[in-house]
Design a protein around this motif. Structure first.
Motif, PDB file in Angstrom:
ATOM      1  N   ARG A  12      79.800  48.336  54.781  1.00  0.00           N
ATOM      2  CA  ARG A  12      81.182  47.889  55.033  1.00  0.00           C
ATOM      3  C   ARG A  12      81.334  47.458  56.483  1.00  0.00           C
ATOM      4  O   ARG A  12      81.977  46.439  56.768  1.00  0.00           O
ATOM      5  CB  ARG A  12      82.147  49.026  54.703  1.00  0.00           C
ATOM      6  N   LEU A  13      80.734  48.221  57.412  1.00  0.00           N
ATOM      7  CA  LEU A  13      80.789  47.858  58.829  1.00  0.00           C
ATOM      8  C   LEU A  13      80.139  46.499  59.067  1.00  0.00           C
ATOM      9  O   LEU A  13      80.662  45.676  59.820  1.00  0.00           O
ATOM     10  CB  LEU A  13      80.097  48.930  59.668  1.00  0.00           C
ATOM     11  N   GLU A  14      79.011  46.245  58.415  1.00  0.00           N
ATOM     12  CA  GLU A  14      78.342  44.949  58.556  1.00  0.00           C
ATOM     13  C   GLU A  14      79.273  43.816  58.147  1.00  0.00           C
ATOM     14  O   GLU A  14      79.371  42.796  58.844  1.00  0.00           O
ATOM     15  CB  GLU A  14      77.072  44.920  57.703  1.00  0.00           C
ATOM     16  N   GLY A  15      79.974  43.993  57.034  1.00  0.00           N
ATOM     17  CA  GLY A  15      80.890  42.959  56.580  1.00  0.00           C
ATOM     18  C   GLY A  15      82.040  42.738  57.542  1.00  0.00           C
ATOM     19  O   GLY A  15      82.442  41.598  57.799  1.00  0.00           O
ATOM     20  N   ILE A  16      82.562  43.822  58.101  1.00  0.00           N
ATOM     21  CA  ILE A  16      83.672  43.706  59.067  1.00  0.00           C
ATOM     22  C   ILE A  16      83.209  42.989  60.320  1.00  0.00           C
ATOM     23  O   ILE A  16      83.888  42.093  60.840  1.00  0.00           O
ATOM     24  CB  ILE A  16      84.229  45.107  59.402  1.00  0.00           C
ATOM     25  N   LEU A  17      82.033  43.379  60.833  1.00  0.00           N
ATOM     26  CA  LEU A  17      81.520  42.762  62.056  1.00  0.00           C
ATOM     27  C   LEU A  17      81.193  41.288  61.840  1.00  0.00           C
ATOM     28  O   LEU A  17      81.388  40.468  62.731  1.00  0.00           O
ATOM     29  CB  LEU A  17      80.289  43.517  62.550  1.00  0.00           C
ATOM     30  N   ARG A  18      80.690  40.954  60.642  1.00  0.00           N
ATOM     31  CA  ARG A  18      80.381  39.554  60.357  1.00  0.00           C
ATOM     32  C   ARG A  18      81.634  38.691  60.475  1.00  0.00           C
ATOM     33  O   ARG A  18      81.573  37.542  60.936  1.00  0.00           O
ATOM     34  CB  ARG A  18      79.763  39.416  58.969  1.00  0.00           C
ATOM     35  N   LYS A  19      82.766  39.223  60.067  1.00  0.00           N
ATOM     36  CA  LYS A  19      84.018  38.472  60.152  1.00  0.00           C
ATOM     37  C   LYS A  19      84.506  38.348  61.593  1.00  0.00           C
ATOM     38  O   LYS A  19      85.402  37.548  61.865  1.00  0.00           O
ATOM     39  CB  LYS A  19      85.093  39.150  59.302  1.00  0.00           C
ATOM     40  N   SER A  20      83.929  39.155  62.497  1.00  0.00           N
ATOM     41  CA  SER A  20      84.358  39.148  63.897  1.00  0.00           C
ATOM     42  C   SER A  20      83.373  38.424  64.816  1.00  0.00           C
ATOM     43  O   SER A  20      83.445  38.572  66.032  1.00  0.00           O
ATOM     44  CB  SER A  20      84.547  40.593  64.390  1.00  0.00           C
ATOM     45  N   LEU A  21      82.426  37.671  64.226  1.00  0.00           N
ATOM     46  CA  LEU A  21      81.483  36.912  65.053  1.00  0.00           C
ATOM     47  C   LEU A  21      82.174  35.731  65.716  1.00  0.00           C
ATOM     48  O   LEU A  21      83.099  35.165  65.141  1.00  0.00           O
ATOM     49  CB  LEU A  21      80.328  36.410  64.182  1.00  0.00           C
ATOM     50  N   PRO A  22      81.786  35.360  66.931  1.00  0.00           N
ATOM     51  CA  PRO A  22      80.667  35.912  67.709  1.00  0.00           C
ATOM     52  C   PRO A  22      81.032  37.110  68.575  1.00  0.00           C
ATOM     53  O   PRO A  22      80.180  37.626  69.281  1.00  0.00           O
ATOM     54  CB  PRO A  22      80.256  34.731  68.581  1.00  0.00           C
ATOM     55  N   LEU A  23      82.297  37.557  68.533  1.00  0.00           N
ATOM     56  CA  LEU A  23      82.726  38.679  69.362  1.00  0.00           C
ATOM     57  C   LEU A  23      81.852  39.905  69.144  1.00  0.00           C
ATOM     58  O   LEU A  23      81.521  40.625  70.086  1.00  0.00           O
ATOM     59  CB  LEU A  23      84.192  39.021  69.043  1.00  0.00           C
ATOM     60  N   ALA A  24      81.449  40.157  67.912  1.00  0.00           N
ATOM     61  CA  ALA A  24      80.721  41.376  67.573  1.00  0.00           C
ATOM     62  C   ALA A  24      79.213  41.260  67.752  1.00  0.00           C
ATOM     63  O   ALA A  24      78.482  42.187  67.394  1.00  0.00           O
ATOM     64  CB  ALA A  24      81.041  41.776  66.133  1.00  0.00           C
ATOM     65  N   LEU A  25      78.714  40.166  68.312  1.00  0.00           N
ATOM     66  CA  LEU A  25      77.265  39.975  68.434  1.00  0.00           C
ATOM     67  C   LEU A  25      76.528  41.114  69.127  1.00  0.00           C
ATOM     68  O   LEU A  25      75.409  41.435  68.732  1.00  0.00           O
ATOM     69  CB  LEU A  25      76.971  38.661  69.160  1.00  0.00           C
ATOM     70  N   PRO A  26      77.097  41.751  70.167  1.00  0.00           N
ATOM     71  CA  PRO A  26      76.330  42.802  70.837  1.00  0.00           C
ATOM     72  C   PRO A  26      75.874  43.944  69.929  1.00  0.00           C
ATOM     73  O   PRO A  26      74.910  44.617  70.247  1.00  0.00           O
ATOM     74  CB  PRO A  26      77.297  43.305  71.916  1.00  0.00           C
ATOM     75  N   VAL A  27      76.565  44.177  68.812  1.00  0.00           N
ATOM     76  CA  VAL A  27      76.132  45.258  67.917  1.00  0.00           C
ATOM     77  C   VAL A  27      75.798  44.781  66.513  1.00  0.00           C
ATOM     78  O   VAL A  27      75.162  45.505  65.751  1.00  0.00           O
ATOM     79  CB  VAL A  27      77.196  46.380  67.812  1.00  0.00           C
ATOM     80  N   PHE A  28      76.201  43.579  66.154  1.00  0.00           N
ATOM     81  CA  PHE A  28      75.999  43.119  64.779  1.00  0.00           C
ATOM     82  C   PHE A  28      74.527  43.113  64.386  1.00  0.00           C
ATOM     83  O   PHE A  28      74.154  43.572  63.306  1.00  0.00           O
ATOM     84  CB  PHE A  28      76.604  41.720  64.616  1.00  0.00           C
ATOM     85  N   GLY A  29      73.659  42.606  65.262  1.00  0.00           N
ATOM     86  CA  GLY A  29      72.237  42.573  64.953  1.00  0.00           C
ATOM     87  C   GLY A  29      71.659  43.960  64.759  1.00  0.00           C
ATOM     88  O   GLY A  29      70.794  44.175  63.903  1.00  0.00           O
ATOM     89  N   ALA A  30      72.127  44.928  65.543  1.00  0.00           N
ATOM     90  CA  ALA A  30      71.652  46.305  65.390  1.00  0.00           C
ATOM     91  C   ALA A  30      72.059  46.865  64.031  1.00  0.00           C
ATOM     92  O   ALA A  30      71.268  47.541  63.362  1.00  0.00           O
ATOM     93  CB  ALA A  30      72.192  47.175  66.514  1.00  0.00           C
ATOM     94  N   VAL A  31      73.276  46.580  63.614  1.00  0.00           N
ATOM     95  CA  VAL A  31      73.746  47.058  62.308  1.00  0.00           C
ATOM     96  C   VAL A  31      72.943  46.396  61.190  1.00  0.00           C
ATOM     97  O   VAL A  31      72.565  47.057  60.208  1.00  0.00           O
ATOM     98  CB  VAL A  31      75.256  46.800  62.145  1.00  0.00           C
ATOM     99  N   LEU A  32      72.654  45.100  61.333  1.00  0.00           N
ATOM    100  CA  LEU A  32      71.821  44.424  60.339  1.00  0.00           C
ATOM    101  C   LEU A  32      70.455  45.096  60.231  1.00  0.00           C
ATOM    102  O   LEU A  32      69.949  45.331  59.132  1.00  0.00           O
ATOM    103  CB  LEU A  32      71.648  42.953  60.709  1.00  0.00           C
ATOM    104  N   ASN A  33      69.845  45.394  61.381  1.00  0.00           N
ATOM    105  CA  ASN A  33      68.541  46.055  61.363  1.00  0.00           C
ATOM    106  C   ASN A  33      68.617  47.440  60.722  1.00  0.00           C
ATOM    107  O   ASN A  33      67.729  47.835  59.962  1.00  0.00           O
ATOM    108  CB  ASN A  33      67.983  46.170  62.783  1.00  0.00           C
TER     109      ASN A  33
END
Length: 206
Positions: A12-33
């Motif tokens: 769910r967090l991944e989906g929320i952060l995806r909607k907040s790109l590019p603002l969420a880039l600093p952590v989005f990749g970590a959550v994807l991993n």
């Protein structure tokens, strides 16, 4: 802060952060991993759940004063502005076919796409701007063994250009040997890295 360990919450967090790109880039990749096997042994924290306002990605078990070495901590606030920003893969348009390519300068005979091996860690450490010491060598060996990378090799199989990614899904070390520069090698390496990242669900930005 609350550490998220439930797979459903992390998805769910991944989906929320995806909607907040590019603002969420600093952590989005970590959550994807984390959601794709967690090769970097990271954890993600939120100030509260599910109505969170801040997200932190860090090595599992790290305390606030822990030594990160060269590994960048990712922090973002939703909504708001990024506290920590990092470079992300740029995706130029270069056709790549059967491991070879054409650039404006023409094809380079014998150069093809390959991969780095653990034996190349000293080369990486010597060419990284933050390298040259035992701690940087350990860090590079870790990301080389855990995360995707792209390498261009000459006809003898030796690396001439490469792109490494890190715990945050970002480009952390890209380099072309001086004698092989101005041939379009880095453009190709970045393109291949971006294409592979996109195929795994990681965004690329120019």
């Amino acid at each position: 802060m609350k550490i998220l360990t439930c797979p459903a919450q992390l998805q769910r967090l991944e989906g929320i952060l995806r909607k907040s790109l590019p603002l969420a880039l600093p952590v989005f990749g970590a959550v994807l991993n984390i959601n794709r096997g967690n090769p970097g042994q990271f954890e993600v924290l939120v100030d509260k759940w599910p109505e969170f306002g801040a997200v932190l990605a860090r090595p599992s078990g790290e305390v606030a004063s822990g030594d990160m070495g060269h590994c960048r901590r990712g922090v973002t606030r939703c909504p708001g502005t990024c506290q920590v920003c990092s470079e992300h893969l740029w995706c130029p348009q270069v056709p790549v076919n059967d491991g070879y390519w054409n650039t404006q300068a023409g094809p380079t005979p014998g150069v093809r796409i390959g991969s780095l091996s653990p034996s190349h860690v000293d080369l990486l450490n010597d060419t990284w701007p933050y390298g040259g010491n035992a701690r940087s060598r350990r860090y590079l060996a870790e990301i080389l063994g855990r995360f995707p990378q792209v390498c261009l090799q000459d006809s003898s199989g030796q690396p001439i250009a490469w792109v490494l990614t890190d715990h945050f899904g970002t480009g952390t070390h890209s380099y072309t040997l001086p004698e092989h520069r101005r041939c379009g090698h880095m453009q190709v390496a970045l393109t291949v890295a971006a294409q592979r990242a996109q195929s795994r669900g990681f965004p690329t930005f120019g």
